[in-house]
Structure formats: C-alpha cells, structure tokens
Design a protein around this motif. Structure first.
Motif, PDB file in Angstrom:
ATOM      1  N   PRO A   1     -23.017  59.550  16.922  1.00 22.60           N
ATOM      2  CA  PRO A   1     -24.042  59.238  17.932  1.00 22.60           C
ATOM      3  C   PRO A   1     -24.393  57.752  17.982  1.00 22.60           C
ATOM      4  N   ASN A   2     -24.795  57.303  19.169  1.00 20.16           N
ATOM      5  CA  ASN A   2     -25.303  55.948  19.393  1.00 20.16           C
ATOM      6  C   ASN A   2     -24.290  54.860  19.050  1.00 20.16           C
ATOM      7  N   ARG A   3     -23.015  55.203  19.132  1.00 10.80           N
ATOM      8  CA  ARG A   3     -21.917  54.266  18.864  1.00 10.80           C
ATOM      9  C   ARG A   3     -21.879  53.784  17.411  1.00 10.80           C
ATOM     10  N   LEU A   4     -22.581  54.461  16.518  1.00 11.86           N
ATOM     11  CA  LEU A   4     -22.514  54.123  15.092  1.00 11.86           C
ATOM     12  C   LEU A   4     -21.411  54.975  14.448  1.00 11.86           C
ATOM     13  N   HIS A   5     -20.182  54.730  14.874  1.00 17.45           N
ATOM     14  CA  HIS A   5     -19.052  55.551  14.473  1.00 17.45           C
ATOM     15  C   HIS A   5     -18.688  55.354  13.006  1.00 17.45           C
ATOM     16  N   ASP A   6     -18.020  56.356  12.440  1.00 19.87           N
ATOM     17  CA  ASP A   6     -17.485  56.254  11.087  1.00 19.87           C
ATOM     18  C   ASP A   6     -16.067  55.701  11.144  1.00 19.87           C
ATOM     19  N   ARG A   7     -15.788  54.690  10.313  1.00 19.13           N
ATOM     20  CA  ARG A   7     -14.444  54.105  10.226  1.00 19.13           C
ATOM     21  C   ARG A   7     -14.090  53.941   8.751  1.00 19.13           C
ATOM     22  N   LEU A   8     -13.043  54.620   8.324  1.00 22.43           N
ATOM     23  CA  LEU A   8     -12.551  54.480   6.956  1.00 22.43           C
ATOM     24  C   LEU A   8     -11.149  53.889   6.996  1.00 22.43           C
ATOM     25  N   LEU A   9     -10.962  52.802   6.267  1.00 23.00           N
ATOM     26  CA  LEU A   9      -9.693  52.083   6.245  1.00 23.00           C
ATOM     27  C   LEU A   9      -9.008  52.260   4.900  1.00 23.00           C
ATOM     28  N   TYR A  10      -7.749  52.673   4.929  1.00 22.25           N
ATOM     29  CA  TYR A  10      -6.903  52.724   3.740  1.00 22.25           C
ATOM     30  C   TYR A  10      -5.976  51.511   3.763  1.00 22.25           C
ATOM     31  N   GLU A  11      -5.939  50.744   2.673  1.00 17.27           N
ATOM     32  CA  GLU A  11      -5.019  49.616   2.555  1.00 17.27           C
ATOM     33  C   GLU A  11      -4.161  49.788   1.308  1.00 17.27           C
TER      34      GLU A  11
ATOM     35  N   PRO B   1      -3.727  58.677   2.350  1.00 18.06           N
ATOM     36  CA  PRO B   1      -3.982  58.639   3.796  1.00 18.06           C
ATOM     37  C   PRO B   1      -3.004  59.475   4.611  1.00 18.06           C
ATOM     38  N   VAL B   2      -1.766  59.620   4.138  1.00 22.57           N
ATOM     39  CA  VAL B   2      -0.805  60.439   4.874  1.00 22.57           C
ATOM     40  C   VAL B   2      -1.229  61.904   4.818  1.00 22.57           C
ATOM     41  N   GLU B   3      -1.728  62.319   3.658  1.00 19.55           N
ATOM     42  CA  GLU B   3      -2.233  63.687   3.539  1.00 19.55           C
ATOM     43  C   GLU B   3      -3.457  63.879   4.430  1.00 19.55           C
ATOM     44  N   GLN B   4      -4.322  62.868   4.499  1.00 17.70           N
ATOM     45  CA  GLN B   4      -5.482  62.941   5.382  1.00 17.70           C
ATOM     46  C   GLN B   4      -5.039  63.007   6.848  1.00 17.70           C
ATOM     47  N   PHE B   5      -4.016  62.241   7.189  1.00 15.93           N
ATOM     48  CA  PHE B   5      -3.496  62.289   8.562  1.00 15.93           C
ATOM     49  C   PHE B   5      -2.958  63.676   8.881  1.00 15.93           C
ATOM     50  N   ARG B   6      -2.187  64.243   7.968  1.00 15.89           N
ATOM     51  CA  ARG B   6      -1.636  65.582   8.208  1.00 15.89           C
ATOM     52  C   ARG B   6      -2.760  66.589   8.451  1.00 15.89           C
TER      53      ARG B   6
ATOM     54  N   LEU C   1     -11.530  66.224  19.480  1.00 15.98           N
ATOM     55  CA  LEU C   1     -12.163  66.170  18.159  1.00 15.98           C
ATOM     56  C   LEU C   1     -12.937  64.871  17.952  1.00 15.98           C
ATOM     57  N   GLU C   2     -12.962  64.015  18.990  1.00 17.86           N
ATOM     58  CA  GLU C   2     -13.644  62.712  18.906  1.00 17.86           C
ATOM     59  C   GLU C   2     -13.090  61.893  17.749  1.00 17.86           C
ATOM     60  N   ARG C   3     -11.748  61.846  17.656  1.00 20.57           N
ATOM     61  CA  ARG C   3     -11.092  61.172  16.536  1.00 20.57           C
ATOM     62  C   ARG C   3      -9.981  60.242  17.013  1.00 20.57           C
ATOM     63  N   GLN C   4      -9.789  59.205  16.220  1.00 24.26           N
ATOM     64  CA  GLN C   4      -8.709  58.253  16.443  1.00 24.26           C
ATOM     65  C   GLN C   4      -8.134  57.858  15.085  1.00 24.26           C
ATOM     66  N   VAL C   5      -6.819  57.636  15.050  1.00 22.80           N
ATOM     67  CA  VAL C   5      -6.167  57.118  13.845  1.00 22.80           C
ATOM     68  C   VAL C   5      -5.299  55.942  14.244  1.00 22.80           C
ATOM     69  N   ARG C   6      -5.416  54.860  13.503  1.00 23.48           N
ATOM     70  CA  ARG C   6      -4.582  53.671  13.718  1.00 23.48           C
ATOM     71  C   ARG C   6      -3.723  53.458  12.483  1.00 23.48           C
ATOM     72  N   VAL C   7      -2.447  53.128  12.707  1.00 23.43           N
ATOM     73  CA  VAL C   7      -1.487  52.929  11.618  1.00 23.43           C
ATOM     74  C   VAL C   7      -0.753  51.616  11.856  1.00 23.43           C
ATOM     75  N   GLU C   8      -0.599  50.814  10.801  1.00 28.95           N
ATOM     76  CA  GLU C   8       0.145  49.562  10.907  1.00 28.95           C
ATOM     77  C   GLU C   8       1.128  49.477   9.746  1.00 28.95           C
TER      78      GLU C   8
ATOM     79  N   PHE D   1      -9.071  55.671   9.944  1.00 29.94           N
ATOM     80  CA  PHE D   1      -9.531  56.933  10.515  1.00 29.94           C
ATOM     81  C   PHE D   1     -10.907  56.696  11.147  1.00 29.94           C
ATOM     82  N   TRP D   2     -11.010  57.076  12.417  1.00 29.74           N
ATOM     83  CA  TRP D   2     -12.220  56.842  13.208  1.00 29.74           C
ATOM     84  C   TRP D   2     -12.769  58.170  13.688  1.00 29.74           C
ATOM     85  N   GLN D   3     -14.060  58.398  13.399  1.00 26.74           N
ATOM     86  CA  GLN D   3     -14.745  59.602  13.863  1.00 26.74           C
ATOM     87  C   GLN D   3     -15.923  59.173  14.719  1.00 26.74           C
TER      88      GLN D   3
END
Length: 217
Positions: free
Chosen positions: A193-203, A28-33, A105-112, A188-190
């Motif tokens: 359309p129609n608020r059916l967003h893509d969300r991939l979570l790394y744990e 995920p860090v590589e994906q963030f970069r 880019l219509e993107r958001q990243v959340r980190v905890e 990672f949030w992309q």
C-alpha cells in the motif's frame, strides 16, 4: 485516436501480500521457483514471459519479451536465433537483464548476470521438442532482417515444409539455439500500500554465497 483517460490518473493500490526476509529462501533461484509456481497456480497470463534487455553498439539498450524455458541453480535459459538482434548483441556484450511481472500477484522479479550459449545437445533436445511447424519456422525466418513483405516469409515457410516433408527429424539450424543467463543479482518486488513496496535484493558474493539486502521502494 485520443486516449480516453489521463494516464497520470491511472493507479492501483497494491495490498495483497508482504515480503519479509524471514519468509524467503536463502537461495534466490529457489525463491524464484516458488514465485513462478504460485504464478502458474494463479493462472497468471504468460507466467514464463520475461523482458530480456541487452546492450548493443554504442552502449544503447534494447528490450523484448521472450519465454523462459528452464531455470536451475546454473541460470535462466531461453532460445533464439543467434543471428537476430538479441543474439548478435549478446555475442558482443555477454551480459543481460530479465524482468518478470505477474500483475495477478502484484509481483516483479529482476535478474541480472552474464550470458553464455548452452551446449549444442541441449539446443538439439529443446528444438526437437517443439511443434514441427515451429521447427520449420526457425529455418524460415531470418530473424531481425528486413524483408519485403509477409508473403516472402510465407513462401519460404511453404518451401521448407515441402523440403522437409519426407524428413522424420528436422535438423536444428546452426544459427538457432539456447542462451543461459547466469545470475549475479536478483531482486524480488512485492507491491504494498501507498507505494511503500517491499524489495529484497540477492547479490552473489565472491565465495558464491548470496547476501540479502532490503531496498527502499
């Protein structure tokens, strides 16, 4: 002043890109970069700006925007006054969350994750890379403390500018330095359309590997 538009009517249909499990890095860090580099190349406004959320007394959250100064497999690094509100809260509850948002880019990243102070030499190196005015500002500001007016701050800045006028290397204040957020979850949030967003979570798993899950929008 009255708002000129009904807030409930403000909306945008996101449709620029998709986010699939096959397209992302297993790290995920590589994906963030990769995403951060794309935000920089797209000339997104303040691409390293991130909302830092901490927990204070009584379990109450607080949040503010800070700047990311380094990212590695070890974590996400930022610098601040250790005696300011966020510094005190992190000392009491060493866990935090970060949010990056790149509308271009219509993107958001959340980190905890958990948070630790960085080594003094790392704080020294970054402090001395800052503009001289910013170094003096770190000395002048009793961050988060109440002050009578702005003049108090400006007078202290002038006093310290004179004090350090013959000093080639301004020392780093003991109450100023870096924190490292060690990630345990990254999402990672992309926008789609129609608020059916893509969300991939790394744990992060117990064996320190990462598991990827898809979340509903």
């Amino acid at each position: 002043m009255a708002l000129t538009q009904n807030l409930a009517d403000i909306r945008k249909n996101y449709a620029m890109q998709a986010l699939t499990e096959k397209a992302v890095s297993p790290n995920p860090v590589e994906q963030f970069r990769s995403w951060l580099q794309e935000a920089i190349q797209a000339e997104a406004s303040e691409p390293t700006a991130m909302v830092l959320a901490t927990v204070g007394s009584g379990g109450k959250p607080s949040a503010r925007v800070v700047l990311l100064k380094d990212v590695s497999d070890s974590g996400f690094m930022f610098f601040t006054n250790y005696e300011g509100r966020k510094g005190r809260e992190l000392a009491q509850h060493p866990f935090a969350a970060l949010t990056f948002f790149w509308p271009a880019l219509e993107r958001q990243v959340r980190v905890e994750g958990s948070v630790v102070k960085v080594a003094p030499e790392i704080s020294d190196n970054y402090f001395h890379s800052r503009p001289r005015g910013s170094q003096i500002g770190a000395w002048a500001s009793p961050q988060s403390a109440e002050i009578e007016n702005r003049q108090v701050l400006e007078e202290e800045d002038r006093r310290l500018t004179e004090k350090f006028s013959d000093t080639a290397v301004i020392p780093r204040p003991d109450n100023w330095g870096g924190f490292l957020l060690q990630p345990e979850r990254l999402e990672f949030w992309q926008g789609r359309p129609n608020r059916l967003h893509d969300r991939l979570l790394y744990e992060r798993q117990q064996d320190m590997n990462w598991e990827i899950k898809r979340l509903a929008p």
